[in-house]
Design a protein around this motif. Structure first.
Motif, PDB file in Angstrom:
ATOM      1  N   THR A   1       0.842  -1.200   0.000  1.00  0.00           N
ATOM      2  CA  THR A   1       0.000   0.000   0.000  1.00  0.00           C
ATOM      3  C   THR A   1       0.878   1.252   0.000  1.00  0.00           C
ATOM      4  OG1 THR A   1      -1.575  -1.248   1.357  1.00  0.00           O
ATOM      5  CG2 THR A   1      -1.961   1.104   1.097  1.00  0.00           C
ATOM      6  N   ARG A   2       0.555   2.204  -0.849  1.00  0.00           N
ATOM      7  CA  ARG A   2       1.352   3.423  -0.969  1.00  0.00           C
ATOM      8  C   ARG A   2       0.484   4.653  -0.681  1.00  0.00           C
ATOM      9  NH1 ARG A   2       4.511   0.135  -0.598  1.00  0.00           N
ATOM     10  NH2 ARG A   2       6.225  -0.487  -1.976  1.00  0.00           N
ATOM     11  N   ASN A   3       1.151   5.680  -0.127  1.00  0.00           N
ATOM     12  CA  ASN A   3       0.492   6.972   0.137  1.00  0.00           C
ATOM     13  C   ASN A   3      -0.849   6.815   0.848  1.00  0.00           C
ATOM     14  OD1 ASN A   3       2.569   8.476  -1.115  1.00  0.00           O
ATOM     15  ND2 ASN A   3       1.681   8.059  -3.128  1.00  0.00           N
ATOM     16  N   TRP A   4      -0.792   6.147   1.990  1.00  0.00           N
ATOM     17  CA  TRP A   4      -2.021   5.855   2.727  1.00  0.00           C
ATOM     18  C   TRP A   4      -2.070   6.625   4.042  1.00  0.00           C
ATOM     19  CZ3 TRP A   4      -1.069   3.931   7.571  1.00  0.00           C
ATOM     20  CH2 TRP A   4       0.189   3.317   7.796  1.00  0.00           C
ATOM     21  N   LYS A   5      -3.276   6.730   4.575  1.00  0.00           N
ATOM     22  CA  LYS A   5      -3.452   7.215   5.932  1.00  0.00           C
ATOM     23  C   LYS A   5      -4.704   6.558   6.508  1.00  0.00           C
ATOM     24  CE  LYS A   5      -6.053  11.521   5.144  1.00  0.00           C
ATOM     25  NZ  LYS A   5      -6.063  12.993   5.410  1.00  0.00           N
ATOM     26  N   VAL A   6      -4.693   6.337   7.822  1.00  0.00           N
ATOM     27  CA  VAL A   6      -5.791   5.662   8.506  1.00  0.00           C
ATOM     28  C   VAL A   6      -6.091   6.400   9.799  1.00  0.00           C
ATOM     29  CG1 VAL A   6      -6.587   3.508   9.549  1.00  0.00           C
ATOM     30  CG2 VAL A   6      -5.110   3.428   7.557  1.00  0.00           C
ATOM     31  N   LYS A   7      -7.377   6.496  10.119  1.00  0.00           N
ATOM     32  CA  LYS A   7      -7.765   7.064  11.414  1.00  0.00           C
ATOM     33  C   LYS A   7      -7.759   5.945  12.449  1.00  0.00           C
ATOM     34  CE  LYS A   7     -11.231   9.959  11.722  1.00  0.00           C
ATOM     35  NZ  LYS A   7     -12.617  10.493  11.822  1.00  0.00           N
ATOM     36  N   VAL A   8      -6.990   6.135  13.516  1.00  0.00           N
ATOM     37  CA  VAL A   8      -6.861   5.094  14.534  1.00  0.00           C
ATOM     38  C   VAL A   8      -6.935   5.718  15.920  1.00  0.00           C
ATOM     39  CG1 VAL A   8      -5.439   3.603  13.070  1.00  0.00           C
ATOM     40  CG2 VAL A   8      -4.333   5.264  14.596  1.00  0.00           C
TER      41      VAL A   8
ATOM     42  N   TYR B   1      -4.684  10.545  12.776  1.00  0.00           N
ATOM     43  CA  TYR B   1      -4.416  10.076  11.421  1.00  0.00           C
ATOM     44  C   TYR B   1      -2.942   9.665  11.398  1.00  0.00           C
ATOM     45  CZ  TYR B   1      -8.731  11.999   9.423  1.00  0.00           C
ATOM     46  OH  TYR B   1     -10.047  12.253   9.114  1.00  0.00           O
ATOM     47  N   ILE B   2      -2.671   8.468  10.932  1.00  0.00           N
ATOM     48  CA  ILE B   2      -1.293   8.014  10.776  1.00  0.00           C
ATOM     49  C   ILE B   2      -1.034   7.777   9.296  1.00  0.00           C
ATOM     50  CG2 ILE B   2       0.358   6.158  11.247  1.00  0.00           C
ATOM     51  CD1 ILE B   2      -0.676   5.943  14.007  1.00  0.00           C
ATOM     52  N   HIS B   3       0.043   8.372   8.788  1.00  0.00           N
ATOM     53  CA  HIS B   3       0.385   8.300   7.376  1.00  0.00           C
ATOM     54  C   HIS B   3       1.683   7.515   7.196  1.00  0.00           C
ATOM     55  CE1 HIS B   3      -2.128  12.084   6.640  1.00  0.00           C
ATOM     56  NE2 HIS B   3      -1.888  12.125   7.940  1.00  0.00           N
ATOM     57  N   ASN B   4       1.636   6.522   6.350  1.00  0.00           N
ATOM     58  CA  ASN B   4       2.831   5.880   5.826  1.00  0.00           C
ATOM     59  C   ASN B   4       3.836   5.401   6.873  1.00  0.00           C
ATOM     60  OD1 ASN B   4       1.744   6.303   3.355  1.00  0.00           O
ATOM     61  ND2 ASN B   4       3.180   7.891   2.720  1.00  0.00           N
ATOM     62  N   ALA B   5       3.392   4.632   7.824  1.00  0.00           N
ATOM     63  CA  ALA B   5       4.326   3.897   8.675  1.00  0.00           C
ATOM     64  C   ALA B   5       4.905   2.755   7.843  1.00  0.00           C
ATOM     65  CB  ALA B   5       3.610   3.348   9.901  1.00  0.00           C
ATOM     66  N   ILE B   6       5.994   2.187   8.279  1.00  0.00           N
ATOM     67  CA  ILE B   6       6.589   1.042   7.579  1.00  0.00           C
ATOM     68  C   ILE B   6       5.808  -0.209   7.954  1.00  0.00           C
ATOM     69  CG2 ILE B   6       8.663  -0.348   7.291  1.00  0.00           C
ATOM     70  CD1 ILE B   6      10.290   2.138   8.007  1.00  0.00           C
ATOM     71  N   VAL B   7       5.318  -0.930   6.967  1.00  0.00           N
ATOM     72  CA  VAL B   7       4.482  -2.114   7.200  1.00  0.00           C
ATOM     73  C   VAL B   7       5.261  -3.367   6.823  1.00  0.00           C
ATOM     74  CG1 VAL B   7       2.292  -3.243   6.680  1.00  0.00           C
ATOM     75  CG2 VAL B   7       2.448  -0.731   6.652  1.00  0.00           C
ATOM     76  N   LYS B   8       5.405  -4.263   7.805  1.00  0.00           N
ATOM     77  CA  LYS B   8       6.132  -5.513   7.562  1.00  0.00           C
ATOM     78  C   LYS B   8       5.409  -6.673   8.247  1.00  0.00           C
ATOM     79  CE  LYS B   8      10.818  -3.592   7.150  1.00  0.00           C
ATOM     80  NZ  LYS B   8      12.210  -3.645   7.694  1.00  0.00           N
ATOM     81  N   PRO B   9       5.588  -7.894   7.716  1.00  0.00           N
ATOM     82  CA  PRO B   9       4.995  -9.059   8.383  1.00  0.00           C
ATOM     83  C   PRO B   9       5.614  -9.242   9.769  1.00  0.00           C
ATOM     84  CG  PRO B   9       5.652  -9.594   6.134  1.00  0.00           C
ATOM     85  CD  PRO B   9       6.244  -8.259   6.445  1.00  0.00           C
ATOM     86  N   ILE B  10       4.838  -9.795  10.681  1.00  0.00           N
ATOM     87  CA  ILE B  10       5.327 -10.073  12.032  1.00  0.00           C
ATOM     88  C   ILE B  10       5.217 -11.565  12.299  1.00  0.00           C
ATOM     89  CG2 ILE B  10       3.054  -9.545  13.017  1.00  0.00           C
ATOM     90  CD1 ILE B  10       4.491  -8.588  15.542  1.00  0.00           C
ATOM     91  N   LYS B  11       6.228 -12.124  12.924  1.00  0.00           N
ATOM     92  CA  LYS B  11       6.235 -13.561  13.190  1.00  0.00           C
ATOM     93  C   LYS B  11       5.080 -13.931  14.130  1.00  0.00           C
ATOM     94  CE  LYS B  11      11.254 -14.046  12.645  1.00  0.00           C
ATOM     95  NZ  LYS B  11      12.517 -14.452  13.297  1.00  0.00           N
TER      96      LYS B  11
END
Length: 226
Positions: free
Chosen positions: A15-22, A77-87
């Motif tokens: 996902t690119r150039n995203w933001k989510v309300k959390v 609003y959080i924009h573009n944190a680094i998203v990676k799989p978690i074990k």
């Protein structure tokens, strides 16, 4: 322009150039990694649908910066944190990804918004039911202790906390009397007798251990000689 997503589940490494309300549901204190001297802080974020994701902040400098910004029960609003799989062994919520928040992540607090997300809910346990959650493998009485994943929330903006504060204000005089006179340290005679009856002297324990060792040694010697 960043696209606003309504669900945390829609965010993945592609996902690119995203933001989510959390809303910040949980936030731990800074800790040191077991594999390295790196400091980290973990958060649990939730969206309007109840979806959650783990987020992590590394390094003391960045932890100090974001700790002053991100507060439990507040909406952002959080924009573009680094998203990676978690074990799987590191997951504590139902999400296969983890967000890493760093200086390139944009965070906006939403303070005057009627559509702000509701505060996270908690499963509170009454003192009278604590025995149902006891660790019987190390039973030495009923007490509360913390673990590495424990966190404290000071004055959260939730109905249960507001009700408790109201009750404490109404009972302020009685509570001050209890604290001053220390009634909670006084045990009844029947309770004290019960405690005394269950006390085992250390000397008796030592004798019992020595007896067991002696019997085990004798049995082992007989077994080998036969």
């Amino acid at each position: 322009m960043r696209k606003l997503y309504s669900s945390i589940k829609d965010i993945n490494p592609k996902t690119r150039n995203w933001k989510v309300k959390v809303v910040v549901a949980e936030k731990t204190m800074a800790r040191t990694s077991m594999q390295s001297p790196t400091k980290y802080m973990r958060l649990i974020l939730a969206d309007s649908q109840g979806n959650k994701v783990q987020a992590v902040i590394f390094n003391q400098r960045e932890i100090d910066m974001f700790d002053q910004l991100l507060h439990i029960t507040r909406t952002y609003y959080i924009h573009n944190a680094i998203v990676k799989p978690i074990k799987p062994e590191h997951r504590i919520v139902d999400n296969v990804y983890q967000w890493t928040i760093n200086p390139t992540t944009l965070i906006e607090e939403i303070s005057n918004d009627d559509s702000s997300l509701p505060a996270p809910s908690f499963n509170f346990v009454p003192f009278t039911e604590l025995h149902k959650h006891m660790d019987y493998s190390a039973l030495v009485g009923l007490s509360l202790s913390t673990r590495s994943s424990s966190s404290f929330i000071i004055d959260p903006r939730i109905p249960e906390a507001i009700a408790l504060q109201t009750w404490a204000t109404e009972k302020e005089k009685q509570l001050n009397e209890i604290i001053t006179e220390k009634h909670y340290l006084t045990a009844s005679s029947s309770s004290l007798a019960l405690i005394i009856e269950n006390i085992t002297e250390i000397a008796l324990i030592v004798t019992l251990v020595q007896t067991v060792i002696s019997i085990s040694t004798s049995y082992y010697s007989f077994f080998c000689l036969d």
